[in-house]
Design an enzyme around this catalytic site. Structure first.
Site, PDB file in Angstrom:
ATOM      1  N   CYS A   1       0.832  -1.192   0.000  1.00  0.00           N
ATOM      2  CA  CYS A   1       0.000   0.000   0.000  1.00  0.00           C
ATOM      3  C   CYS A   1       0.876   1.255   0.000  1.00  0.00           C
ATOM      4  O   CYS A   1       1.961   1.266   0.580  1.00  0.00           O
ATOM      5  CB  CYS A   1      -0.947   0.109   1.191  1.00  0.00           C
ATOM      6  SG  CYS A   1      -2.015  -1.317   1.393  1.00  0.00           S
TER       7      CYS A   1
ATOM      8  N   LYS B   1      11.712 -14.620 -12.702  1.00  0.00           N
ATOM      9  CA  LYS B   1      11.331 -13.476 -13.559  1.00  0.00           C
ATOM     10  C   LYS B   1      10.241 -13.906 -14.529  1.00  0.00           C
ATOM     11  O   LYS B   1       9.249 -13.207 -14.713  1.00  0.00           O
ATOM     12  CB  LYS B   1      12.524 -12.938 -14.376  1.00  0.00           C
ATOM     13  CG  LYS B   1      13.559 -12.156 -13.658  1.00  0.00           C
ATOM     14  CD  LYS B   1      13.132 -10.789 -13.200  1.00  0.00           C
ATOM     15  CE  LYS B   1      12.534 -10.801 -11.837  1.00  0.00           C
ATOM     16  NZ  LYS B   1      13.358 -10.615 -10.712  1.00  0.00           N
TER      17      LYS B   1
ATOM     18  N   TRP C   1      -2.965  -2.734  -1.587  1.00  0.00           N
ATOM     19  CA  TRP C   1      -2.703  -4.159  -1.832  1.00  0.00           C
ATOM     20  C   TRP C   1      -3.425  -4.883  -0.696  1.00  0.00           C
ATOM     21  O   TRP C   1      -3.045  -4.765   0.466  1.00  0.00           O
ATOM     22  CB  TRP C   1      -1.211  -4.432  -1.793  1.00  0.00           C
ATOM     23  CG  TRP C   1      -0.839  -5.819  -2.205  1.00  0.00           C
ATOM     24  CD1 TRP C   1      -0.599  -6.258  -3.484  1.00  0.00           C
ATOM     25  CD2 TRP C   1      -0.647  -6.958  -1.362  1.00  0.00           C
ATOM     26  NE1 TRP C   1      -0.276  -7.586  -3.472  1.00  0.00           N
ATOM     27  CE2 TRP C   1      -0.295  -8.052  -2.193  1.00  0.00           C
ATOM     28  CE3 TRP C   1      -0.746  -7.175   0.013  1.00  0.00           C
ATOM     29  CZ2 TRP C   1      -0.037  -9.330  -1.703  1.00  0.00           C
ATOM     30  CZ3 TRP C   1      -0.489  -8.449   0.503  1.00  0.00           C
ATOM     31  CH2 TRP C   1      -0.137  -9.503  -0.350  1.00  0.00           C
TER      32      TRP C   1
ATOM     33  N   ASN D   1      -1.263   2.109   5.762  1.00  0.00           N
ATOM     34  CA  ASN D   1      -0.420   1.062   5.196  1.00  0.00           C
ATOM     35  C   ASN D   1       0.074   0.237   6.365  1.00  0.00           C
ATOM     36  O   ASN D   1       0.675   0.778   7.290  1.00  0.00           O
ATOM     37  CB  ASN D   1       0.746   1.731   4.451  1.00  0.00           C
ATOM     38  CG  ASN D   1       1.842   0.764   4.085  1.00  0.00           C
ATOM     39  OD1 ASN D   1       1.589  -0.417   3.912  1.00  0.00           O
ATOM     40  ND2 ASN D   1       3.053   1.271   3.971  1.00  0.00           N
ATOM     41  N   GLY D   2      -0.213  -1.082   6.352  1.00  0.00           N
ATOM     42  CA  GLY D   2       0.229  -1.932   7.458  1.00  0.00           C
ATOM     43  C   GLY D   2      -0.909  -2.821   7.922  1.00  0.00           C
ATOM     44  O   GLY D   2      -1.884  -3.025   7.198  1.00  0.00           O
TER      45      GLY D   2
ATOM     46  N   GLU E   1       6.787 -14.647 -12.720  1.00  0.00           N
ATOM     47  CA  GLU E   1       6.047 -13.542 -12.084  1.00  0.00           C
ATOM     48  C   GLU E   1       5.437 -12.575 -13.084  1.00  0.00           C
ATOM     49  O   GLU E   1       4.424 -11.946 -12.803  1.00  0.00           O
ATOM     50  CB  GLU E   1       6.879 -12.815 -11.038  1.00  0.00           C
ATOM     51  CG  GLU E   1       8.030 -12.028 -11.558  1.00  0.00           C
ATOM     52  CD  GLU E   1       8.866 -11.395 -10.444  1.00  0.00           C
ATOM     53  OE1 GLU E   1       8.308 -11.026  -9.410  1.00  0.00           O
ATOM     54  OE2 GLU E   1      10.085 -11.272 -10.630  1.00  0.00           O
TER      55      GLU E   1
ATOM     56  N   ARG F   1       3.566  -0.402  -5.033  1.00  0.00           N
ATOM     57  CA  ARG F   1       3.365  -0.958  -3.691  1.00  0.00           C
ATOM     58  C   ARG F   1       2.049  -1.726  -3.571  1.00  0.00           C
ATOM     59  O   ARG F   1       1.823  -2.439  -2.591  1.00  0.00           O
ATOM     60  CB  ARG F   1       3.376   0.163  -2.640  1.00  0.00           C
ATOM     61  CG  ARG F   1       4.667   0.922  -2.586  1.00  0.00           C
ATOM     62  CD  ARG F   1       4.580   2.036  -1.573  1.00  0.00           C
ATOM     63  NE  ARG F   1       4.541   1.525  -0.218  1.00  0.00           N
ATOM     64  CZ  ARG F   1       5.616   1.276   0.521  1.00  0.00           C
ATOM     65  NH1 ARG F   1       6.804   1.489   0.032  1.00  0.00           N
ATOM     66  NH2 ARG F   1       5.501   0.811   1.730  1.00  0.00           N
TER      67      ARG F   1
ATOM     68  N   GLU G   1      16.669 -17.351 -10.653  1.00  0.00           N
ATOM     69  CA  GLU G   1      16.214 -15.981 -10.887  1.00  0.00           C
ATOM     70  C   GLU G   1      15.530 -15.866 -12.261  1.00  0.00           C
ATOM     71  O   GLU G   1      14.514 -15.188 -12.407  1.00  0.00           O
ATOM     72  CB  GLU G   1      17.403 -15.013 -10.758  1.00  0.00           C
ATOM     73  CG  GLU G   1      17.128 -13.558 -11.033  1.00  0.00           C
ATOM     74  CD  GLU G   1      16.067 -12.934 -10.148  1.00  0.00           C
ATOM     75  OE1 GLU G   1      15.623 -13.542  -9.165  1.00  0.00           O
ATOM     76  OE2 GLU G   1      15.644 -11.809 -10.480  1.00  0.00           O
TER      77      GLU G   1
ATOM     78  N   HIS H   1      17.881 -36.535 -10.891  1.00  0.00           N
ATOM     79  CA  HIS H   1      17.210 -36.999  -9.673  1.00  0.00           C
ATOM     80  C   HIS H   1      15.717 -36.696  -9.711  1.00  0.00           C
ATOM     81  O   HIS H   1      15.058 -36.695  -8.683  1.00  0.00           O
ATOM     82  CB  HIS H   1      17.861 -36.364  -8.443  1.00  0.00           C
ATOM     83  CG  HIS H   1      19.315 -36.699  -8.316  1.00  0.00           C
ATOM     84  ND1 HIS H   1      19.765 -37.954  -8.016  1.00  0.00           N
ATOM     85  CD2 HIS H   1      20.428 -35.955  -8.517  1.00  0.00           C
ATOM     86  CE1 HIS H   1      21.089 -37.969  -8.007  1.00  0.00           C
ATOM     87  NE2 HIS H   1      21.514 -36.763  -8.321  1.00  0.00           N
TER      88      HIS H   1
ATOM     89  N   LYS I   1       5.483  -4.605  -4.759  1.00  0.00           N
ATOM     90  CA  LYS I   1       6.946  -4.538  -4.714  1.00  0.00           C
ATOM     91  C   LYS I   1       7.499  -4.585  -3.293  1.00  0.00           C
ATOM     92  O   LYS I   1       8.541  -5.156  -3.051  1.00  0.00           O
ATOM     93  CB  LYS I   1       7.423  -3.269  -5.419  1.00  0.00           C
ATOM     94  CG  LYS I   1       8.902  -3.345  -5.695  1.00  0.00           C
ATOM     95  CD  LYS I   1       9.304  -2.396  -6.766  1.00  0.00           C
ATOM     96  CE  LYS I   1      10.766  -2.551  -7.085  1.00  0.00           C
ATOM     97  NZ  LYS I   1      11.080  -3.832  -7.745  1.00  0.00           N
TER      98      LYS I   1
END
Ligand code: F6R
Length: 616
Positions: A2, A493, A74, A98-99, A496, A27, A489, A512, A611
């Site tokens: 947020c 990428k 968010w 926010n929180g 997502e 955010r 990575e 394996h 983010k």
């Protein structure tokens, strides 16, 4: 998660707040809203969906007034909807948050018993009711009421609040979520981070946990002001800082997406992260920011790196470098996993917390736990004065500039740069490296921006490979040694932003299990530059080909053997082995970008993500 923005000045507040929210949208972006005081009362407009939906709503119902607050969300408590979007209004109060308010359920019951009625499922609305209740119970003003309300809640918050009775005041506070004040010309602003305020001012104050601030806009007789106290009301002073990021750094600058721009900014981000920190003559790193004297470094028995997501992948490479260059045992742990057990830390441990945002809940919690158990904490972060560097004993900032795309790119390579600096520093102070070895490692690092520019010159070729992956539902990424974290990575990428299932695997583990997946429909991306693990990697490529898997290889220029095996090859420059991860990741970032972009996805704001992850 947020983003919040507040404005108290002379201009029309709504467009300024929406512009600030646009820069905070990374955010969270499932809904947004603003509340504006027009001198007579407070009006709010909220909308479900991205910020442009709020823009459309405001175009239909413009809000006038020079004081206001805004929010981009968010969702944590309550699904994304217009009702759950902030600001939340209770009686005379409008509030953005926010929180997470942890004791919201008990407070909701208590407020309901007092006759409160709720319009949303959020924890935030509870806080709005608490402030309104404090006002109705005789608080002398909004500042007083907010402090009373905050003394009743537990959890994490950054908030900004308006009251109908105070047309010139915003009260804001922080505890566990970031909040920055901006001192503009005849205006005061607050926001979740620097980028929201940069187009108005570079003079900022970073609030500390427990700070409450009363921001007042200018009047005919007085200029704007900010008064900061603790929740108990004791005055506090916070230093003003001049920020050296420019507003244009947070613009797309001609690129279609921030992510593409940020991929191209990597040479600059790495050069900036190195600037002034290297002593080539002595083959050493200037260590004053790191906050570890040579004596302390020599006494370190173990390095413990904690991080999440992409920063975790950078940390896996950090382990490789610290062990091989400094000879110190190194453990890497996901912040979220560390919370699940009672990890043992000792006072001769060095804990390195790696976080682009410097706010990630799990990494922060791990760093706090380590510190409380006696370990020394070093933060590697990109956001100045964020929570993790504040808590740490030393910090090494990556100087990547604002990263807006939710998928991290330039911060990753800047983190790798910082971790390599730390490894060389530890190696030199412990006598594991001599000056010549140090200088050669650092020279290799200084050459990286040039190598990346070379790779970026092949972006069109990577785009053509991406075309062959657009319909792939599964993609396997393989790598060994230094290439394994890059395989992880590359897969992260791709998944997502393209929403394809992608899996990164240690190439040596293929037989394996995952080899069972390979057939002619499975694209396999193999990270195989000419390095110590090359021969084995080539063997893996042969195994994939023998099962008709489609190989996309990253290989060093002139590699004839790979040329005969792979369907597509991205050629890598012949660079020193220790810096290869800073290069091999670049084509994988581009690959993910072009696949997602071809699919028409919102590359900068992929679904369900945010983010800065400030929740557990
Ligand atoms: C992926 C990505 C995330 C972050 C993770 C940790 O592209 O950006 O996986 O790396 O959320 O964030 P920070 O580095 O801010 O702690």
């Amino acid at each position: 998660m947020c983003g919040i923005v507040g404005y108290a000045g002379r201009q029309s507040a709504a467009p300024i707040i929406v512009d600030g929210l646009r820069r905070l949208e990374y955010r969270g972006y499932d809904s947004a809203g603003v509340a504006i005081h027009d001198g007579r009362g407070i009006e709010t407009v909220r909308a479900l969906g991205k910020l442009r939906a709020l823009g459309d709503a405001l175009a239909k119902r413009p809000l006038e007034g020079a004081l206001g607050i805004g929010h981009t969300r968010w969702a944590t408590h309550g699904r994304p909807s217009e009702e759950n979007a902030h600001p939340h209004v209770a009686g005379k109060v409008a509030l953005v948050h926010n929180g997470i308010i942890e004791n919201h359920a008990a407070l909701r019951r208590e407020l309901a018993a007092d006759g409160a009625r709720f319009g949303s499922e959020t924890d935030t609305e509870i806080l709005a009711h608490l402030v309104d209740r404090a006002l109705s119970r005789g608080a002398v003003n909004l500042f007083d009421a907010v402090r009373v309300a905050l003394s009743e809640v537990t959890g994490a918050y950054a908030i900004a609040v308006l009251s109908v009775d105070e047309p010139n005041t915003i009260v804001a506070a922080r505890h566990g979520s970031p909040l920055v004040l901006g001192y503009g010309e005849n205006e005061m602003l607050c926001g979740s981070d620097i980028s929201a305020l940069l187009s108005h001012t570079r003079d900022m104050v970073f609030l500390e946990d427990g700070d409450v601030v009363e921001l007042r806009g200018p009047t005919s007789s007085e200029g704007p002001s900010a008064r900061i106290t603790t929740i108990a009301g004791a005055a506090v002073e916070r230093p003003r800082k001049r920020i050296d990021w420019s507003p244009t750094m947070a613009e797309r600058g001609g690129f279609k997406h921030f992510m593409l721009k940020e991929i191209h900014e990597q040479p600059d981000a790495i050069a900036a992260t190195l600037r002034g920190r290297i002593d080539l003559e002595n083959g050493d790193v200037h260590g004053s920011e790191i906050g570890l004297s040579p004596e302390v470094v020599r006494g370190i028995r173990r390095v413990y790196i904690v991080a999440c997501g992409t920063s975790f992948h950078a940390s896996l490479l950090g382990r490789y470098w610290i062990e091989s260059l400094a000879g110190v045992q190194t453990v890497v742990e996901l912040g979220s996993e560390l919370a699940n057990r009672k990890a043992v830390f000792c006072d001769d441990d060095l804990v390195i917390a790696v976080s682009q945002s410097g706010e990630t809940f799990d990494t922060l919690a791990a760093a706090k736990a380590a510190k409380s158990r006696g370990a020394r904490v070093l933060a590697i972060a990109n956001v100045l004065d964020s929570a993790i560097p504040r808590l740490a004993h030393g910090e090494l900032y990556t100087r990547a500039g604002p990263e807006i795309g939710v998928a991290s790119t330039k911060c990753f390579t800047a983190q790798l740069t910082a971790l390599l600096l730390v490894a060389v520093y530890l190696g030199r102070q412990r006598g594991a490296l001599d000056a010549t070895q140090g200088a050669s490692l650092l020279e290799g690092l200084c050459a990286v921006p040039g190598f990346i520019n070379e790779l970026l010159g092949d972006a069109d070729y990577v785009r053509s490979i991406a075309t062959s992956l657009v319909d792939a539902t599964d993609v396997l990424f393989l790598g060994r040694g230094l290439n394994y974290p890059i395989a992880l990575e590359g897969a992260l990428k791709l998944k997502e932003i393209s929403y394809a299932h992608a899996e990164g695997y240690a190439a040596g583990e293929m037989k394996h299990g995952p080899i069972a997946l390979i057939d002619s429909s499975l694209p396999v991306v193999v990270v195989a530059p000419r390095d110590a693990s090359y021969d084995k990697a080539l063997g893996n490529v042969q195994e994939v080909r023998a099962r008709e898997g489609r190989v996309i290889a990253l290989a060093t220029k002139g590699d004839e053997a790979m040329h005969d095996l792979a369907e597509h090859i991205v050629w890598l420059p012949d660079a020193p082995e220790h810096v290869l991860p800073l290069l091999t990741v670049v084509p994988l970032q581009l690959l993910a970008y072009y696949v997602a972009s071809r699919k028409g996805h919102d590359v900068d704001q992929p679904r369900n993500l945010a983010k800065t992850v400030t929740v557990e």
